[in-house]
Design a protein around this motif. Sequence first.
Motif, PDB file in Angstrom:
ATOM      1  N   ALA A 160       0.818  -1.211   0.000  1.00  9.73           N
ATOM      2  CA  ALA A 160       0.000   0.000   0.000  1.00  9.73           C
ATOM      3  C   ALA A 160       0.854   1.265   0.000  1.00  9.73           C
ATOM      4  CB  ALA A 160      -0.932   0.005   1.211  1.00  9.73           C
ATOM      5  N   ARG A 161       1.947   1.253   0.749  1.00  9.69           N
ATOM      6  CA  ARG A 161       2.861   2.384   0.792  1.00  9.69           C
ATOM      7  C   ARG A 161       4.288   1.944   0.456  1.00  9.69           C
ATOM      8  NH1 ARG A 161      -1.246   4.646   0.696  1.00  9.69           N
ATOM      9  NH2 ARG A 161      -1.972   6.459   1.896  1.00  9.69           N
ATOM     10  N   SER A 162       4.629   0.773   0.885  1.00 10.04           N
ATOM     11  CA  SER A 162       5.967   0.224   0.700  1.00 10.04           C
ATOM     12  C   SER A 162       5.819  -1.264   0.435  1.00 10.04           C
ATOM     13  CB  SER A 162       6.805   0.472   1.966  1.00 10.04           C
ATOM     14  OG  SER A 162       8.009  -0.266   1.945  1.00 10.04           O
ATOM     15  N   SER A 163       6.903  -1.875  -0.019  1.00 11.18           N
ATOM     16  CA  SER A 163       6.847  -3.331  -0.163  1.00 11.18           C
ATOM     17  C   SER A 163       6.734  -4.004   1.194  1.00 11.18           C
ATOM     18  CB  SER A 163       8.099  -3.828  -0.896  1.00 11.18           C
ATOM     19  OG  SER A 163       9.271  -3.424  -0.202  1.00 11.18           O
ATOM     20  N   ASP A 164       7.118  -3.286   2.259  1.00 10.17           N
ATOM     21  CA  ASP A 164       6.942  -3.770   3.626  1.00 10.17           C
ATOM     22  C   ASP A 164       5.650  -3.220   4.217  1.00 10.17           C
ATOM     23  OD1 ASP A 164       9.471  -5.033   3.666  1.00 10.17           O
ATOM     24  OD2 ASP A 164      10.439  -3.128   4.156  1.00 10.17           O
ATOM     25  N   PRO A 165       5.065  -3.925   5.189  1.00 15.87           N
ATOM     26  CA  PRO A 165       3.950  -3.326   5.926  1.00 15.87           C
ATOM     27  C   PRO A 165       4.435  -2.103   6.706  1.00 15.87           C
ATOM     28  CG  PRO A 165       4.103  -5.699   6.334  1.00 15.87           C
ATOM     29  CD  PRO A 165       5.362  -5.302   5.635  1.00 15.87           C
ATOM     30  N   ILE A 166       3.586  -1.086   6.787  1.00 16.16           N
ATOM     31  CA  ILE A 166       3.832   0.065   7.655  1.00 16.16           C
ATOM     32  C   ILE A 166       2.985  -0.154   8.894  1.00 16.16           C
ATOM     33  CG2 ILE A 166       3.837   2.566   7.846  1.00 16.16           C
ATOM     34  CD1 ILE A 166       5.691   1.419   5.662  1.00 16.16           C
ATOM     35  N   GLU A 167       3.632  -0.151  10.056  1.00 14.26           N
ATOM     36  CA  GLU A 167       2.969  -0.638  11.259  1.00 14.26           C
ATOM     37  C   GLU A 167       2.371   0.451  12.131  1.00 14.26           C
ATOM     38  OE1 GLU A 167       6.303  -2.701  12.792  1.00 14.26           O
ATOM     39  OE2 GLU A 167       6.372  -4.100  11.100  1.00 14.26           O
ATOM     40  N   GLY A 168       2.351   1.676  11.636  1.00 16.82           N
ATOM     41  CA  GLY A 168       1.905   2.820  12.414  1.00 16.82           C
ATOM     42  C   GLY A 168       3.090   3.651  12.849  1.00 16.82           C
ATOM     43  N   HIS A 169       2.889   4.955  12.985  1.00 16.74           N
ATOM     44  CA  HIS A 169       3.966   5.882  13.354  1.00 16.74           C
ATOM     45  C   HIS A 169       5.127   5.828  12.359  1.00 16.74           C
ATOM     46  CE1 HIS A 169       2.064   6.946  17.124  1.00 16.74           C
ATOM     47  NE2 HIS A 169       1.900   5.662  17.403  1.00 16.74           N
ATOM     48  N   PHE A 170       4.818   5.510  11.091  1.00 20.08           N
ATOM     49  CA  PHE A 170       5.802   5.548  10.007  1.00 20.08           C
ATOM     50  C   PHE A 170       6.928   4.529  10.211  1.00 20.08           C
ATOM     51  CE2 PHE A 170       3.670   9.560  10.470  1.00 20.08           C
ATOM     52  CZ  PHE A 170       3.261   9.853   9.182  1.00 20.08           C
ATOM     53  N   ILE A 171       6.640   3.479  10.958  1.00 19.25           N
ATOM     54  CA  ILE A 171       7.641   2.471  11.303  1.00 19.25           C
ATOM     55  C   ILE A 171       7.415   1.217  10.465  1.00 19.25           C
ATOM     56  CG2 ILE A 171       8.348   0.859  13.136  1.00 19.25           C
ATOM     57  CD1 ILE A 171       7.821   3.197  15.119  1.00 19.25           C
ATOM     58  N   SER A 172       8.515   0.654   9.984  1.00 15.14           N
ATOM     59  CA  SER A 172       8.482  -0.630   9.283  1.00 15.14           C
ATOM     60  C   SER A 172       9.763  -1.379   9.626  1.00 15.14           C
ATOM     61  CB  SER A 172       8.374  -0.420   7.768  1.00 15.14           C
ATOM     62  OG  SER A 172       9.539   0.225   7.272  1.00 15.14           O
ATOM     63  N   ARG A 173       9.943  -2.532   9.021  1.00 14.75           N
ATOM     64  CA  ARG A 173      11.145  -3.326   9.308  1.00 14.75           C
ATOM     65  C   ARG A 173      12.420  -2.640   8.835  1.00 14.75           C
ATOM     66  NH1 ARG A 173      12.971  -5.280   4.674  1.00 14.75           N
ATOM     67  NH2 ARG A 173      14.483  -6.658   5.685  1.00 14.75           N
ATOM     68  N   ALA A 174      12.296  -1.716   7.882  1.00 17.39           N
ATOM     69  CA  ALA A 174      13.458  -0.994   7.366  1.00 17.39           C
ATOM     70  C   ALA A 174      13.751   0.191   8.282  1.00 17.39           C
ATOM     71  CB  ALA A 174      13.212  -0.536   5.941  1.00 17.39           C
ATOM     72  N   THR A 175      14.788   0.070   9.087  1.00 13.80           N
ATOM     73  CA  THR A 175      15.098   1.102  10.080  1.00 13.80           C
ATOM     74  C   THR A 175      15.334   2.458   9.429  1.00 13.80           C
ATOM     75  OG1 THR A 175      16.211  -0.674  11.289  1.00 13.80           O
ATOM     76  CG2 THR A 175      16.511   1.557  12.107  1.00 13.80           C
ATOM     77  N   ASP A 176      16.065   2.454   8.322  1.00 15.32           N
ATOM     78  CA  ASP A 176      16.382   3.741   7.695  1.00 15.32           C
ATOM     79  C   ASP A 176      15.136   4.427   7.161  1.00 15.32           C
ATOM     80  OD1 ASP A 176      16.258   1.691   5.772  1.00 15.32           O
ATOM     81  OD2 ASP A 176      17.568   2.752   4.384  1.00 15.32           O
ATOM     82  N   ASP A 177      14.166   3.661   6.651  1.00 13.75           N
ATOM     83  CA  ASP A 177      12.924   4.286   6.176  1.00 13.75           C
ATOM     84  C   ASP A 177      12.261   5.074   7.303  1.00 13.75           C
ATOM     85  OD1 ASP A 177      13.456   3.018   3.814  1.00 13.75           O
ATOM     86  OD2 ASP A 177      11.574   1.906   3.721  1.00 13.75           O
ATOM     87  N   ALA A 178      12.184   4.472   8.482  1.00 12.69           N
ATOM     88  CA  ALA A 178      11.574   5.152   9.620  1.00 12.69           C
ATOM     89  C   ALA A 178      12.356   6.410   9.996  1.00 12.69           C
ATOM     90  CB  ALA A 178      11.492   4.196  10.806  1.00 12.69           C
ATOM     91  N   GLU A 179      13.686   6.342   9.925  1.00 15.76           N
ATOM     92  CA  GLU A 179      14.506   7.503  10.287  1.00 15.76           C
ATOM     93  C   GLU A 179      14.283   8.677   9.343  1.00 15.76           C
ATOM     94  OE1 GLU A 179      18.569   5.731  12.187  1.00 15.76           O
ATOM     95  OE2 GLU A 179      18.119   5.124  10.136  1.00 15.76           O
ATOM     96  N   TRP A 180      14.121   8.418   8.038  1.00 13.76           N
ATOM     97  CA  TRP A 180      13.841   9.509   7.107  1.00 13.76           C
ATOM     98  C   TRP A 180      12.566  10.243   7.523  1.00 13.76           C
ATOM     99  CZ3 TRP A 180      17.594  11.128   4.263  1.00 13.76           C
ATOM    100  CH2 TRP A 180      18.510  10.254   3.661  1.00 13.76           C
ATOM    101  N   TRP A 181      11.546   9.473   7.905  1.00 14.76           N
ATOM    102  CA  TRP A 181      10.293  10.104   8.320  1.00 14.76           C
ATOM    103  C   TRP A 181      10.474  10.895   9.615  1.00 14.76           C
ATOM    104  CZ3 TRP A 181       6.373  11.198   5.400  1.00 14.76           C
ATOM    105  CH2 TRP A 181       6.122  10.416   4.263  1.00 14.76           C
ATOM    106  N   ALA A 182      11.267  10.372  10.544  1.00 11.62           N
ATOM    107  CA  ALA A 182      11.504  11.111  11.781  1.00 11.62           C
ATOM    108  C   ALA A 182      12.135  12.466  11.507  1.00 11.62           C
ATOM    109  CB  ALA A 182      12.390  10.281  12.713  1.00 11.62           C
ATOM    110  N   LEU A 183      13.119  12.497  10.605  1.00 12.43           N
ATOM    111  CA  LEU A 183      13.742  13.775  10.258  1.00 12.43           C
ATOM    112  C   LEU A 183      12.750  14.718   9.591  1.00 12.43           C
ATOM    113  CD1 LEU A 183      17.262  12.669   8.948  1.00 12.43           C
ATOM    114  CD2 LEU A 183      16.714  13.751  11.140  1.00 12.43           C
ATOM    115  N   ALA A 184      11.872  14.162   8.757  1.00 12.76           N
ATOM    116  CA  ALA A 184      10.856  15.003   8.108  1.00 12.76           C
ATOM    117  C   ALA A 184       9.934  15.625   9.151  1.00 12.76           C
ATOM    118  CB  ALA A 184      10.054  14.180   7.104  1.00 12.76           C
ATOM    119  N   TRP A 185       9.599  14.868  10.200  1.00 16.42           N
ATOM    120  CA  TRP A 185       8.672  15.423  11.204  1.00 16.42           C
ATOM    121  C   TRP A 185       9.365  16.440  12.103  1.00 16.42           C
ATOM    122  CZ3 TRP A 185       4.822  15.265   8.700  1.00 16.42           C
ATOM    123  CH2 TRP A 185       4.339  14.119   8.067  1.00 16.42           C
ATOM    124  N   ILE A 186      10.662  16.311  12.302  1.00 15.83           N
ATOM    125  CA  ILE A 186      11.364  17.395  12.993  1.00 15.83           C
ATOM    126  C   ILE A 186      11.355  18.651  12.137  1.00 15.83           C
ATOM    127  CG2 ILE A 186      13.577  18.170  13.908  1.00 15.83           C
ATOM    128  CD1 ILE A 186      14.133  15.293  14.742  1.00 15.83           C
TER     129      ILE A 186
END
Length: 611
Positions: free
Chosen positions: A339-365
């Motif tokens: 739906a958004r990524s080849s991985d499931p997104i589990e809420g709070h922009f978090i998925s199994r790919a650690t770096d993907d989540a970090e990009w979103w964290a920087l965007a929210w800062i």
Amino acid sequence: MRRPKLLLLLLVCLLVGAAQPPATAAAPAVCALSCDARDPSLAQQERFPVATRAVNGRRIQLHVSDPDGMAWAGIDDGRPDDSVWLDRSWDGGVTWDGLLGKASIPSTWTGTRTLMYNLYDPAAHRRAVLRACGDAQGVACTDWAYPRVCADRCDGADASTGTGSTEPVPATVLKGRTIALHIDSGAMAWASLAGGAQGDEVWLDRSWDGGTSWPDGSSLGRTGVPAGMTGVRTTEINTSDRTGHLYGGAVRACGRAVDGANGSCTAWARPDASRTAAAADALMWSYDPGTAYWKSSWWNSAVALATMIDYMRQSGDTTYAWIVDRTFEVNKGAFPAGARSSDPIEGHFISRATDDAEWWALAWIDAYDLTGNAKYLNEAVTIADYVHGYWDTGTCGGGVWWDRERTYKNAVTNGLYIRLAAELHNRIAGDTQWVGRATTAWGWLLSSGMINSSGLVNDGLNTGTCDNNGQTVYSYNQGLAIGAGVELWRATHDATVLAKARQLADAAIASPSLTSEGLLTESCDAGTTDCDDNSKQFKGVFMRYLQDLDQVTDGAYHGFAATQADAIWNRDRDPLNRLGERWSGRTSADHPNVRDWRTQASALSGLLAGG
């Protein structure tokens, strides 16, 4: 036996001005900020853009909510079984989808209303006009609403009232006539014809899909050369529709000579008075308000959002500020794989790919810095807490794992982690935890071996042996290491940290691995290969953090950044302000210089850095 009834129905339609179109299959639902068939009680606004239409004592009204971009129809002073509906046209009223939301007045009532339908379809790059119609022993419709686009000024404004004039594409010549496209400083366009004769005509076409089609904007402002004159110009039209979140509108000037049936048009173009504004407008053309991200790339969308925030902060242009909260609210939940990524997104922009989540964290800062809204900073903390759970000293002495399966320790994940932790410290009063983590991670990165003897950052460490794997030097890994150092220096004021960031920048600029003929060059965009969707955005990350370093070193890197910006604008741009992968502009049949929203976001960072 049905023919007399059919003939009678056709006669009725003719008598009421063909208010209803021929029967067609049900029109597909349109989704923008909301989907068609929404309850009008949820509307944020109610206004009446066209006059009420009366038929046999009944009142038919078109209701609109501009913040929602939706409309609904109502009928009052009616009788049971009177009906009301919407017609929606995507070509200015030539054809339409009829009977949308048709509703009949129930027994004992005197009125009813339809559900709401969208006025705009940004994902498909089209703009509608709507009208309310009713059947009360006779069919009648209101006028079409929104036949013109209105922003600071409305379509049809006198060209003499605009300020400035650029010609973004060459004029076209037809039988000695010169037909030119002009755009003023307010991004409104007009066309001119010179060297002509009485009866020559000139007009504008407007397209919302880059010139593929223009059903909503053909022959706009069409005007003829008056007697005794040799030239004329049209009125002005808008090149975007901010109310409908339709950006990246393209225009062209067309004309016809009186002594021939054929005409001629300029190339399609978009406004280009401001480099960064033009690039941002073209990037926003690909943003989907319905899904609230740039389709098909999850982490890339986080970087594109951060780039747009950079643009808004540096330019002061708040036109696109709505996308920040829209992206957050629509995407903060869970999504299945695909739906958004080849991985499931589990809420709070978090998925199994650690770096993907970090990009979103920087965007929210970045969103927090732009808006001051603490919910964005809190989301970044939630993501950072999750990422910190993958810091592991048991393998290679430290570092954050790239994925949940703990298969790889690499540069991108750890550069992001240091930057994220340092940014949190610099925004959370009294913090000691995050600055400690950032300092520890910085020390680990420098000692990990990922930075080679040339001062370049290789991709990661070999699993098991924990030595430099010698894989490709990517510009975004180099840029993240620079950005990590700059933000940690802000947190600690340790001069050695800033000095190391400068060494990393100097190494990149001097190395043929990352710089060719003075231009930042990814290994995949050298001209003999093609870049994948990830790599298309790498150079923009480097430029973003080089700009950050430049700002704390008295402009030490501005010359390099300005060279990149000039090349992007002068060599890598087409008339629609689309910016490609290769900032040199080089292309070939086998390996074309690809242009898409990822390359657009990357190049916009280059323009911002060199501005």
